[in-house]
Design a protein around this motif. Structure first.
Motif, short mmCIF file in Angstrom:
data_model
loop_
_atom_site.label_atom_id
_atom_site.label_comp_id
_atom_site.label_asym_id
_atom_site.label_seq_id
_atom_site.Cartn_x
_atom_site.Cartn_y
_atom_site.Cartn_z
N VAL A 1 84.17 -8.49 5.98
CA VAL A 1 83.19 -7.52 5.49
C VAL A 1 83.40 -6.19 6.20
O VAL A 1 83.56 -6.16 7.42
N ARG B 1 75.05 -5.87 -2.29
CA ARG B 1 76.27 -6.22 -1.57
C ARG B 1 76.19 -7.66 -1.04
O ARG B 1 77.21 -8.36 -0.99
N GLY C 1 78.71 -10.48 -1.93
CA GLY C 1 79.39 -11.16 -0.84
C GLY C 1 79.34 -12.67 -0.99
O GLY C 1 80.33 -13.36 -0.71
N ALA D 1 78.20 -9.70 7.24
CA ALA D 1 79.25 -10.68 7.48
C ALA D 1 78.64 -12.02 7.89
O ALA D 1 79.07 -13.08 7.42
N ALA E 1 81.06 -14.84 6.19
CA ALA E 1 82.42 -14.31 6.11
C ALA E 1 83.20 -14.74 7.35
O ALA E 1 82.64 -15.16 8.37
#
Length: 211
Positions: free
Chosen positions: A69, A49, A53, A76, A81
């Motif tokens: 996220v 992930r 990401g 995150a 993010a």
């Protein structure tokens, strides 16, 4: 960041993507004009992930679109993010804010007016409200038969942050959710499972924000 301008919100899900890779689906959705992307991908390990990401951060940054996220505050932060979306079993909103900073977007799920008010009181910047319609997704809060646009209207009237309807929404019923008071709509399979994700995104945009 103008969360109030979010009309179309894509939640990723390779398990709903007809065998396509998530970055390809996201690229198509961005080309179709999606307003925000949420990295979900439950069922994958943290490292997978994380790598995904990073790729989605590149795509969304190039398009000037926020990346959020799902659930994971640490992820995150790791992929830089724009924020995180929290369910009721995730870290408290206040803790996420402490970890990500005051500029981060922190969204929260709610299916009742009471939950919505509590989330806003805790500092949520926006709410994902649903499931509006019946859905098989395990990642949407609310009744299996859906809470309906009427509950969306009640929540929107009760809080002063943007409300995003989620759950069982597609281009055919999205307008009713916005008419009820939602700022926009969040979807998974309506875009990811579509034969043409770009065209599906464009159709969703037209439904919720016609020219």
């Amino acid at each position: 960041m103008n969360i109030g301008s979010w009309r179309t919100y894509l939640v990723t899900g390779a398990d709903h993507s007809a065998g396509r890779e998530t970055p390809a689906v996201v690229a198509d959705a961005l080309a179709g004009g999606v307003d925000v992307v949420q990295l979900r991908e439950k069922g994958t390990d943290a490292r997978t992930r994380y790598r995904l990401g990073l790729r989605l951060r590149e795509l969304t940054a190039e398009a000037g679109v926020p990346l959020v996220v799902n659930d994971r505050v640490d992820l995150a932060a790791a992929v830089d993010a724009d924020g995180v979306h929290l369910g009721r079993s995730d870290l408290p909103i206040e803790v996420a804010r402490e970890q990500l900073g005051s500029d981060a977007v922190v969204g929260a799920s709610a299916s009742t007016v009471a939950e919505a008010r509590a989330a806003v009181d805790a500092g949520a910047d926006y709410l994902g409200v649903g499931a509006v319609y019946g859905t098989d997704s395990k990642d949407v809060s609310g009744d299996r038969d859906g809470i309906g646009p009427e509950r969306v209207a009640a929540v929107a009237d009760a809080v002063d942050v943007p409300v995003i309807g989620i759950g069982g929404i597609d281009a055919e019923n999205a307008a009713r959710v916005v008419e009820a008071g939602a700022t926009g709509v969040a979807v998974v399979s309506a875009i990811t499972a579509a034969e043409d994700p770009r065209a599906a995104t464009e159709a969703l945009r037209e439904a919720v924000a016609p020219e």
